[in-house]
Design a protein around this motif. Structure first.
Motif, PDB file in Angstrom:
ATOM      1  N   GLU A  39     -19.015  32.334  51.349  1.00 38.35           N
ATOM      2  CA  GLU A  39     -20.082  32.930  50.807  1.00 38.35           C
ATOM      3  C   GLU A  39     -21.348  33.920  50.946  1.00 38.35           C
ATOM      4  O   GLU A  39     -21.140  33.927  52.438  1.00 38.35           O
ATOM      5  CB  GLU A  39     -20.704  31.146  50.354  1.00 38.35           C
ATOM      6  CG  GLU A  39     -22.408  31.254  49.307  1.00 38.35           C
ATOM      7  CD  GLU A  39     -22.410  30.071  49.485  1.00 38.35           C
ATOM      8  OE1 GLU A  39     -23.266  29.702  49.042  1.00 38.35           O
ATOM      9  OE2 GLU A  39     -21.896  29.121  49.791  1.00 38.35           O
ATOM     10  N   TYR A  76     -11.565  33.616  42.955  1.00 42.32           N
ATOM     11  CA  TYR A  76     -12.347  33.421  42.076  1.00 42.32           C
ATOM     12  C   TYR A  76     -13.673  34.408  42.579  1.00 42.32           C
ATOM     13  O   TYR A  76     -13.592  34.488  43.611  1.00 42.32           O
ATOM     14  CB  TYR A  76     -13.199  31.550  41.952  1.00 42.32           C
ATOM     15  CG  TYR A  76     -12.319  30.559  41.566  1.00 42.32           C
ATOM     16  CD1 TYR A  76     -12.424  30.682  40.206  1.00 42.32           C
ATOM     17  CD2 TYR A  76     -11.508  29.881  42.827  1.00 42.32           C
ATOM     18  CE1 TYR A  76     -11.881  29.243  39.228  1.00 42.32           C
ATOM     19  CE2 TYR A  76     -10.770  29.294  41.261  1.00 42.32           C
ATOM     20  CZ  TYR A  76     -10.631  28.961  40.347  1.00 42.32           C
ATOM     21  OH  TYR A  76      -9.713  28.044  39.423  1.00 42.32           O
ATOM     22  N   LYS A  78     -17.166  33.935  41.928  1.00 45.23           N
ATOM     23  CA  LYS A  78     -19.265  33.636  41.839  1.00 45.23           C
ATOM     24  C   LYS A  78     -20.709  33.567  41.781  1.00 45.23           C
ATOM     25  O   LYS A  78     -20.509  34.232  43.312  1.00 45.23           O
ATOM     26  CB  LYS A  78     -19.026  32.124  41.610  1.00 45.23           C
ATOM     27  CG  LYS A  78     -17.456  31.291  41.084  1.00 45.23           C
ATOM     28  CD  LYS A  78     -17.335  30.011  40.634  1.00 45.23           C
ATOM     29  CE  LYS A  78     -16.046  29.720  40.009  1.00 45.23           C
ATOM     30  NZ  LYS A  78     -15.887  28.358  40.348  1.00 45.23           N
ATOM     31  N   GLU A  80     -24.405  32.870  41.777  1.00 44.59           N
ATOM     32  CA  GLU A  80     -24.854  32.350  41.287  1.00 44.59           C
ATOM     33  C   GLU A  80     -26.098  32.690  40.061  1.00 44.59           C
ATOM     34  O   GLU A  80     -25.825  31.173  38.981  1.00 44.59           O
ATOM     35  CB  GLU A  80     -25.490  31.597  42.613  1.00 44.59           C
ATOM     36  CG  GLU A  80     -26.824  30.587  42.067  1.00 44.59           C
ATOM     37  CD  GLU A  80     -27.421  30.164  43.796  1.00 44.59           C
ATOM     38  OE1 GLU A  80     -27.903  28.799  43.408  1.00 44.59           O
ATOM     39  OE2 GLU A  80     -27.662  30.606  44.768  1.00 44.59           O
ATOM     40  N   PRO A  83     -24.406  33.347  35.615  1.00 43.33           N
ATOM     41  CA  PRO A  83     -23.939  31.821  34.900  1.00 43.33           C
ATOM     42  C   PRO A  83     -22.730  32.255  34.073  1.00 43.33           C
ATOM     43  O   PRO A  83     -21.728  31.430  34.321  1.00 43.33           O
ATOM     44  CB  PRO A  83     -25.169  31.797  34.339  1.00 43.33           C
ATOM     45  CG  PRO A  83     -25.911  32.017  33.931  1.00 43.33           C
ATOM     46  CD  PRO A  83     -25.589  32.975  34.572  1.00 43.33           C
ATOM     47  N   SER A  85     -20.538  34.330  34.984  1.00 41.49           N
ATOM     48  CA  SER A  85     -18.934  34.260  36.026  1.00 41.49           C
ATOM     49  C   SER A  85     -18.985  32.800  37.125  1.00 41.49           C
ATOM     50  O   SER A  85     -17.495  32.497  37.591  1.00 41.49           O
ATOM     51  CB  SER A  85     -19.493  34.677  37.567  1.00 41.49           C
ATOM     52  OG  SER A  85     -20.409  34.153  38.304  1.00 41.49           O
ATOM     53  N   TYR A  86     -19.287  31.828  36.662  1.00 38.40           N
ATOM     54  CA  TYR A  86     -19.606  30.585  36.875  1.00 38.40           C
ATOM     55  C   TYR A  86     -18.479  29.774  35.208  1.00 38.40           C
ATOM     56  O   TYR A  86     -18.023  28.588  35.790  1.00 38.40           O
ATOM     57  CB  TYR A  86     -20.449  30.112  36.653  1.00 38.40           C
ATOM     58  CG  TYR A  86     -21.014  29.875  38.446  1.00 38.40           C
ATOM     59  CD1 TYR A  86     -20.552  28.774  39.332  1.00 38.40           C
ATOM     60  CD2 TYR A  86     -21.441  30.750  38.906  1.00 38.40           C
ATOM     61  CE1 TYR A  86     -20.566  28.647  40.812  1.00 38.40           C
ATOM     62  CE2 TYR A  86     -22.010  31.192  40.095  1.00 38.40           C
ATOM     63  CZ  TYR A  86     -21.530  29.675  41.482  1.00 38.40           C
ATOM     64  OH  TYR A  86     -21.790  29.460  42.541  1.00 38.40           O
ATOM     65  N   TYR A  87     -18.228  30.146  34.702  1.00 41.80           N
ATOM     66  CA  TYR A  87     -17.698  29.336  33.283  1.00 41.80           C
ATOM     67  C   TYR A  87     -16.275  28.457  33.968  1.00 41.80           C
ATOM     68  O   TYR A  87     -15.472  29.166  34.379  1.00 41.80           O
ATOM     69  CB  TYR A  87     -17.086  30.195  31.797  1.00 41.80           C
ATOM     70  CG  TYR A  87     -18.292  31.127  31.448  1.00 41.80           C
ATOM     71  CD1 TYR A  87     -19.548  29.999  31.650  1.00 41.80           C
ATOM     72  CD2 TYR A  87     -18.001  31.752  30.588  1.00 41.80           C
ATOM     73  CE1 TYR A  87     -20.718  30.580  30.493  1.00 41.80           C
ATOM     74  CE2 TYR A  87     -19.250  32.087  29.500  1.00 41.80           C
ATOM     75  CZ  TYR A  87     -20.510  32.256  30.138  1.00 41.80           C
ATOM     76  OH  TYR A  87     -22.077  32.076  29.201  1.00 41.80           O
ATOM     77  N   THR A  90     -12.660  30.417  34.516  1.00 38.24           N
ATOM     78  CA  THR A  90     -13.411  32.475  34.722  1.00 38.24           C
ATOM     79  C   THR A  90     -12.199  32.667  36.003  1.00 38.24           C
ATOM     80  O   THR A  90     -13.656  32.201  37.368  1.00 38.24           O
ATOM     81  CB  THR A  90     -14.685  32.045  34.506  1.00 38.24           C
ATOM     82  OG1 THR A  90     -14.846  32.046  33.126  1.00 38.24           O
ATOM     83  CG2 THR A  90     -14.694  33.549  34.258  1.00 38.24           C
ATOM     84  N   CYS A 108     -10.415  34.584  31.516  1.00 37.91           N
ATOM     85  CA  CYS A 108     -11.579  32.939  30.915  1.00 37.91           C
ATOM     86  C   CYS A 108     -10.665  32.534  29.682  1.00 37.91           C
ATOM     87  O   CYS A 108     -10.754  33.285  29.080  1.00 37.91           O
ATOM     88  CB  CYS A 108     -12.714  32.922  31.146  1.00 37.91           C
ATOM     89  SG  CYS A 108     -13.388  31.077  30.278  1.00 37.91           S
TER      90      CYS A 108
END
Length: 156
Positions: A39, A76, A78, A80, A83, A85-87, A90, A108
């Protein structure tokens, strides 16, 4: 003497087969995907000169191609503050063709898209990331990628 010659040929064959197996195993080990899970903290710079922090979650694997600069990431990716990229479900695929030629695609529900991403610069360790969205928004892990006071992006 003939029997000794046959045994020597069989030994040579075994050594050759063993050597080929070892070489293939080395190639497999060098080319297998390397897991990556991290992260990163990043900054978002909008065209309205807003700045705020975000995080980028990376969880997948990187596979490097032998004897070339090419590599690929699948997993992944993602952001933050982004959004899309967070579905649910995905995943992302990043391809490095060289140090300056990369692309990112999101998958996705059977569709493949670059979403609203215009350009990316991501190193192969995925520690230094610059993403420019089509609306001019910049997401970067490096402070020097901030636009200057005139609002120009670092690609100009």
């Amino acid at each position: 003497m003939a029997e000794g010659g046959i045994m020597l040929v069989q030994k040579i064959k075994r050594v050759i087969i063993g050597g080929v197996c070892i070489i293939l195993a080395i190639f497999y080990i060098l080319q297998r995907p390397t897991p990556i899970n991290k992260e990163l903290e990043a900054m978002v710079y909008t065209v309205n000169q807003e700045e705020y922090e975000t995080s980028i979650v990376i969880d997948g694997s990187i596979k490097k191609e032998l004897f070339t600069e090419e590599a690929s990431f699948v997993g992944y990716f993602k952001i933050e503050s982004y959004p899309k990229s967070y579905y649910a479900g995905t995943t992302a695929k990043i391809d490095w063709h060289s140090d300056v030629a990369q692309n990112i695609r999101f998958m996705c529900a059977g569709t493949i898209s670059s979403l609203d991403i215009d350009r990316v610069e991501i190193d192969r360790t995925m520690d230094n990331i610059k993403i420019i969205l089509r609306d001019g928004t910049i997401v970067s892990t490096k402070k020097e990628d901030a636009p200057n006071e005139l609002g120009a992006s670092f690609f100009e």
